[in-house]
Write a protein that holds these residues in place. Structure first.
Motif, PDB file in Angstrom:
ATOM      1  N   GLY A  83      12.620  -3.702   3.128  1.00 60.60           N
ATOM      2  CA  GLY A  83      13.565  -2.604   3.031  1.00 60.60           C
ATOM      3  C   GLY A  83      14.086  -2.508   1.622  1.00 60.60           C
ATOM      4  O   GLY A  83      13.969  -3.446   0.826  1.00 60.60           O
ATOM      5  N   ALA A  84      14.646  -1.371   1.286  1.00 57.70           N
ATOM      6  CA  ALA A  84      15.211  -1.194  -0.046  1.00 57.70           C
ATOM      7  C   ALA A  84      16.392  -2.138  -0.252  1.00 57.70           C
ATOM      8  O   ALA A  84      17.173  -2.376   0.664  1.00 57.70           O
ATOM      9  N   ALA A  85      16.500  -2.677  -1.456  1.00 66.52           N
ATOM     10  CA  ALA A  85      17.608  -3.585  -1.754  1.00 66.52           C
ATOM     11  C   ALA A  85      18.903  -2.808  -1.815  1.00 66.52           C
ATOM     12  O   ALA A  85      18.925  -1.666  -2.277  1.00 66.52           O
ATOM     13  N   HIS A 104       0.838  -1.195   0.000  1.00 67.03           N
ATOM     14  CA  HIS A 104       0.000   0.000   0.000  1.00 67.03           C
ATOM     15  C   HIS A 104       0.880   1.255   0.000  1.00 67.03           C
ATOM     16  O   HIS A 104       1.990   1.246   0.550  1.00 67.03           O
ATOM     17  N   PRO A 105       0.401   2.359  -0.591  1.00 64.96           N
ATOM     18  CA  PRO A 105       1.187   3.600  -0.586  1.00 64.96           C
ATOM     19  C   PRO A 105       1.619   4.066   0.804  1.00 64.96           C
ATOM     20  O   PRO A 105       2.727   4.615   0.950  1.00 64.96           O
ATOM     21  N   VAL A 106       0.798   3.830   1.810  1.00 64.85           N
ATOM     22  CA  VAL A 106       1.170   4.221   3.177  1.00 64.85           C
ATOM     23  C   VAL A 106       2.420   3.474   3.626  1.00 64.85           C
ATOM     24  O   VAL A 106       3.347   4.053   4.215  1.00 64.85           O
ATOM     25  N   ASN A 136      10.109   4.403   2.644  1.00 66.77           N
ATOM     26  CA  ASN A 136      10.837   5.133   1.598  1.00 66.77           C
ATOM     27  C   ASN A 136      11.069   4.283   0.349  1.00 66.77           C
ATOM     28  O   ASN A 136      12.173   4.205  -0.189  1.00 66.77           O
ATOM     29  N   ILE A 137      10.005   3.627  -0.080  1.00 68.05           N
ATOM     30  CA  ILE A 137      10.075   2.747  -1.247  1.00 68.05           C
ATOM     31  C   ILE A 137       9.265   3.360  -2.389  1.00 68.05           C
ATOM     32  O   ILE A 137       8.144   3.829  -2.187  1.00 68.05           O
TER      33      ILE A 137
END
Length: 721
Positions: free
Chosen positions: A719-721, A628-630, A636-637
């Motif tokens: 989390g971001a890769a 979801h956007p939330v 921070n994706i």
């Protein structure tokens, strides 16, 4: 074989819908596959998967000859050599380590295979091992247990009478993608629209706004794993608002009204904060359902593969019964199949033996597949040393796939009945490739039992079997005969079985069944004269005949099911609840993982069909992590960004797909991908590898009432890769 163009009328076996197909051939080539407009059940409907039957038949990477793994790689061998080698190897393992040292795993294509269903059991019995596993315990096991307890047979599962209902409530199901599931129903979109066109409602309850939810009258987000709470509150509301309409059923279930005492503590007000559905919404759901006239509540895979999946399916059945919608036109109804195997098959034994390591109960002779890896890896008496894999890919499709992958490396011998070198069959010593669906006779032994209308159709093989090919039933019967001979047992009966073939068994079932056609009993000969199939009418009320208990009563089995309320109470309402490791809430950095499916990717092996995997979804492959956007903003994706998803057992990396069609706090990754294992050999699938969601699911977390795997509500972090 003639080189003229010919039309054949067959059945698509790639999902449960039993769609009739018209197959045009020229010699050994398939020119086209389209819907059979004269089929009375499917009326010309097919989904995109139908053409995949041609792709599977034509696929140059499909195995057509038995393969043996050697020091120099895979080598083709003769059928006689391969069957002898497999039987001798399994016999030697059992002689050395005991009968339980050989285990079997069966994938879901077996349910679509008349020969495997009818003749496969001869092989399992010849093995004598209790170590049996299947896709059942990562799917519909709760349905079977509920039906076994209530109605006396594991496969006597009532089906939504979709063509006559005024209110269709769908919990954890997406029939527009699945074409129905334990609800055999072609033209599902047309049928759902018909409910609305006649003034009825389609209500979807799901953590994801699915394709089915998109065309529904109402959609309600629900937190993963809380469906049992919702059902308890819905039943509480029936009693509280005096909406019980069970008078007709009390003669069959005299203790039905005793349900009230079990739900007394589960008001809509109490459960609403946990489910994410408001108190007034829950009450309105029930009042609308009861005011509609004939109505049906249907729960499918999303409702089953969670920590309280069996209790959820039980409560769904109770809700239908208490609202007066069991064995009622437009409600949940029993089918009347023409070739009814149920009276001749096992009703489903419960917990008559247990796994060696975790003491998990068997149901209907099968252990929960979540226990398979530990049964291979844990030393001691009964340790699994060899595996037989029948049309399955458990390394991709069962919990903690990497652990099972490592376990398979420890086995002494593996045989796979499969026509691809998959992530699982790459571990095999011998691969025995059966023919594809259009090369064998077909009658839907299983799915007529789950169909929304009674019908009957026999589809003869389109292409004849050659001396160099075998069907599944020929493979299993050949192995069974060899094993019995090695064990010093008589093999006289096999001559009769080879002559009879599975279609002879179906013929016997048809002739002894309840239907006649034009004055004579149904038979294979009659059906061959009606190549499009025969319509046998709508579902009919069938109590008490539908009950398999000797007393012809519905056994509500409160002592079995309602004791799980203690676990539920502790899980959801304990003051010491750890929200990061439970399936009821998503707090902090934890998200709740759920699966999803796509119309074109029913099974992992369809990923080797280019037409099934081509195309994109908003610029992305189909294997994405929907959030979801939330949640995306919180972590921070950005859309299409590669993210890492981590659970207790593993980690995967895949693109994020940001969408408001998913509930906040939930992440959805599709099932069946992960074609990146060294040694598998299907190039198209590897070009669209994706990741396996079962690298994240946890083999140690089960629905304790049944042993079914928990695939929904798995806590993960991102989390971001």
């Amino acid at each position: 074989m003639t080189t003229e163009k010919q039309k054949h009328y067959s059945t698509c076996t790639l999902c449960e819908a039993m769609c009739g197909i018209e197959v045009t051939t020229q010699g050994t080539e398939i020119l086209s596959i389209v819907g059979d407009k004269l089929n009375p059940f499917s009326e010309g409907h097919v989904c995109p998967k139908a053409m995949a039957l041609k792709d599977l038949y034509d696929d140059p990477q499909r195995i057509r000859t038995p393969l043996e793994k050697t020091a120099d790689g895979w080598q083709e061998v003769s059928w006689e050599y391969a069957l002898d080698k497999v039987a001798n190897s399994l016999f030697e393992v059992q002689q050395k380590h005991g009968v339980e040292s050989v285990a079997t795993y069966l994938g879901n294509p077996n349910a679509h295979n008349m020969g495997a269903i009818l003749f496969g059991p001869y092989f399992y019995r010849a093995l004598k091992s209790h170590n049996r596993y299947s896709a059942t315990s990562v799917d519909q096991l709760p349905h079977h247990i509920v039906s076994r307890q209530l109605f006396g047979h594991q496969s006597q599962i009532p089906i939504p009478d979709i063509d006559h209902t005024q209110h269709f409530m769908i919990i954890g199901g997406n029939p527009l993608a699945s074409n129905g599931s334990i609800m055999t129903v072609p033209h599902i979109k047309r049928r759902l629209k018909a409910i609305q066109n006649r003034g009825g409602k389609v209500v979807v309850i799901d953590p994801k706004k699915s394709e089915t939810a998109d065309i529904s009258s109402e959609h309600h987000f629900i937190r993963p794993g809380t469906d049992a709470l919702l059902l308890l509150a819905m039943i509480h509301t029936l009693f509280d608002k005096k909406l019980i309409a069970a008078k007709e059923l009390l003669g069959f279930a005299p203790d039905l009204l005793s349900v009230e005492q079990y739900v007394s503590e589960y008001s809509a007000k109490r459960v609403a904060p946990l489910t994410g559905i408001g108190e007034t919404e829950i009450i309105a759901l029930v009042e609308s359902f009861c005011a509609a006239g004939p109505a049906v509540c249907y729960g499918r895979m999303g409702a089953s593969v969670q920590a309280f999946g069996t209790l959820t399916q039980y409560l769904i059945m109770l809700f239908n019964m208490l609202s007066g919608n069991l064995d009622r036109q437009g409600g949940m109804m029993f089918t009347q199949p023409a070739a009814d195997l149920l009276p001749h098959s096992g009703r489903g034994s419960i917990a008559n033996f247990h796994t060696r390591v975790r003491n998990l109960p068997a149901f209907a002779g099968e252990f929960p597949v979540s226990a398979l890896a530990e049964e291979i890896l844990t030393e001691g008496d009964g340790q699994v040393k060899a595996m037989v894999i029948g049309a399955g890919n458990p390394i991709l499709t069962t919990p903690n796939g990497p652990q099972l992958d490592k376990a398979f490396e420890k086995l002494d011998f593996v045989v796979a009945v499969d026509f691809y070198i998959t992530e699982t069959s790459r571990h095999a010593n011998i691969i025995l490739p059966p023919v594809t669906a259009l090369e064998r006779d077909h009658y839907d032994i299983v799915f007529h039992n789950f169909a929304v209308r009674n019908s009957s159709k026999f589809s003869p093989a389109i292409f004849p079997i050659s001396d160099t090919t075998k069907t599944d039933w020929q493979i299993y019967l050949g192995l069974a005969e060899r094993l019995d001979r090695l064990n010093g047992l008589p093999t006289d009966r096999y001559g009769t079985l080879w002559d009879k073939e599975p279609k002879g068994v179906v013929d016997d079932l048809l002739k002894s069944g309840r239907y006649r056609y034009e004055g004579e009993p149904l038979s294979i000969d009659v059906l061959l004269k009606k190549p499009h199939g025969i319509d046998l009418g709508p579902l009919q009320p069938d109590l008490p005949e539908a009950i398999y208990h000797n007393d012809k009563k519905i056994h509500l089995s409160f002592d079995y099911f309602m004791t799980d309320l203690n676990r539920l109470e502790k899980h959801f309402f304990s003051a010491k609840l750890d929200t990061k490791n439970s399936s009821n809430l998503s707090e902090g950095d934890s998200l709740q993982l759920i699966g999803r499916r796509h119309l074109k990717t029913n099974n992992s092996w369809l990923h080797n069909s280019h037409r099934m995997v081509k195309g994109t979804n908003n610029g992305l492959s189909r294997c994405t992590a929907q959030i979801h956007p939330v949640d995306a903003a919180k972590h921070n994706i950005e859309n299409q960004q590669l993210i890492i998803v981590t659970s207790r057992v593993g980690q995967v990396s895949l693109p994020a797909e940001i969408t408001d069609k998913i509930m906040p706090g939930v992440i959805s990754i599709p099932h069946g991908w992960g074609h990146n294992k060294k040694g598998s050999q299907w190039k198209t699938a590897e070009q669209h590898a994706g990741v396996s969601v079962n690298d994240l699911t946890d083999e140690m977390v089960l629905d304790e009432l049944s042993g079914n795997a928990v695939l929904n509500g798995v806590p993960v972090t991102i989390g971001a890769a």
